[in-house]
Scaffold this active site. Structure first.
Site, PDB file in Angstrom:
ATOM      1  N   SER A  45      -2.791  80.518 -30.388  1.00  0.00           N
ATOM      2  CA  SER A  45      -3.753  80.256 -30.589  1.00  0.00           C
ATOM      3  C   SER A  45      -4.992  80.837 -31.148  1.00  0.00           C
ATOM      4  O   SER A  45      -6.119  80.349 -32.098  1.00  0.00           O
ATOM      5  CB  SER A  45      -3.526  78.683 -30.166  1.00  0.00           C
ATOM      6  OG  SER A  45      -4.297  79.429 -28.844  1.00  0.00           O
ATOM      7  N   TYR A  87      -8.675  90.386 -12.652  1.00  0.00           N
ATOM      8  CA  TYR A  87      -8.692  90.888 -13.895  1.00  0.00           C
ATOM      9  C   TYR A  87      -7.219  92.345 -14.110  1.00  0.00           C
ATOM     10  O   TYR A  87      -5.981  91.945 -14.262  1.00  0.00           O
ATOM     11  CB  TYR A  87      -9.470  90.912 -15.038  1.00  0.00           C
ATOM     12  CG  TYR A  87      -8.941  90.792 -16.066  1.00  0.00           C
ATOM     13  CD1 TYR A  87      -8.595  89.773 -17.289  1.00  0.00           C
ATOM     14  CD2 TYR A  87      -9.388  92.641 -17.040  1.00  0.00           C
ATOM     15  CE1 TYR A  87      -7.830  90.344 -18.845  1.00  0.00           C
ATOM     16  CE2 TYR A  87      -8.269  92.510 -18.442  1.00  0.00           C
ATOM     17  CZ  TYR A  87      -8.399  91.771 -19.274  1.00  0.00           C
ATOM     18  OH  TYR A  87      -7.629  92.426 -20.633  1.00  0.00           O
TER      19      TYR A  87
END
Length: 279
Positions: free
Chosen positions: A12, A148
């Protein structure tokens, strides 16, 4: 370019969207996963025959297996691109348990399960390419990005191991390590922990400057980066690691050189823990 069927997660926005658009424009078929179809409705309308949009939350392991098994029974999956993921910023102490669990489920476990699900199909067809979107943060660590980095260092180790396991089945592996790019990853979807005043003026909060576009935009062009990723599948001599962005490459090399120097300085220390020769 050889026409292929690509399975790409997270199409997306960002690299996923850029790759999907380029691939469809050049005649490829893309099976793209999203959590909401609104941002890709234009592609659904424009390429009804070659863009297959699927709803998927990559933290749902059973949904991953169901989707890949269904797709694998209907299509030959030539390329898997693990792209879905997001950034999490904040000192380790500032992160909630939910923060930790969610990013590992998305950026690490989700990619692992996608690869595991696709491998039986690629092995049986005796060909395939796996492209894992990592980050130069899979090699270089900064304060304020601990989880992360945990996810990216982890997925890189997984992919390096799997690459050795599946090479004999003509399955390739490419770990893509982009630097900063002008995508929603940095300027839209990044998640920031509940910050503590104790970490003000600490390296853990240096990311706040980086996330503010007023301080300058990231140097990476998502479209150019996506093009290099797409092109890589037609190259027979692609390295296992592909760094995108001059700043990312420079930082990676500097980190590797420093790490190598440190390891070399430990020659006597490491040898001192071996049994003496002959014992």
């Amino acid at each position: 370019m050889t026409k292929r069927t690509w399975l790409i997660t997270g199409v997306s926005s960002g690299f996923g969207r850029a790759m999907t658009t380029q691939l469809l424009e050049s005649g490829n078929t893309v099976i793209g996963t999203v959590r909401n179809t609104k941002k890709v409705q234009d592609l659904i309308d424009k390429y009804p025959e070659r863009f297959i949009c699927e709803i998927l939350d990559v933290t749902d392991v059973s949904a991953i297996h169901e989707l890949v098994n269904r797709i694998g029974a209907e299509h030959q999956i030539d390329v898997l691109v693990n792209n879905a993921g997001y950034g999490l910023f904040g000192a380790a102490e500032e992160l909630s348990d939910e923060d930790v669990e969610k990013i590992l489920a998305t950026d690490l476990t989700g990619s692992i399960q996608m690869i595991r699900s696709v491998l039986p199909f690629m092995r049986k067809q005796n060909h395939g390419q796996i492209i894992q979107i990592s980050s130069y943060g899979g090699q270089v660590a900064f304060a304020g990005n601990s989880m992360y980095h945990a996810a990216k260092f982890g997925i890189e180790g997984f992919c390096e191991s799997v690459a050795q396991e599946v090479a004999q089945f003509n399955i390739g592996m490419t770990i893509v390590e982009p630097g900063g790019a002008r995508t929603e990853f940095r300027y839209g979807s990044a998640h920031v922990a509940n910050l503590m005043k104790e970490y003000d003026n600490n390296p853990a909060h240096a990311f706040l400057k980086m996330l503010d576009p007023a301080n300058g935009l990231a140097p990476g062009d998502p479209a150019r980066m996506a093009a290099r990723i797409v092109e890589s599948v037609d190259n027979d001599d692609m390295p296992l690691h592909m760094v995108l962005g001059s700043q990312a490459l420079q930082s990676t090399i500097e980190t590797m050189e420093k790490r190598l120097t440190e390891y070399k300085s430990e020659t006597d220390l490491s040898a001192s823990t071996d049994f003496p020769e002959g014992e």
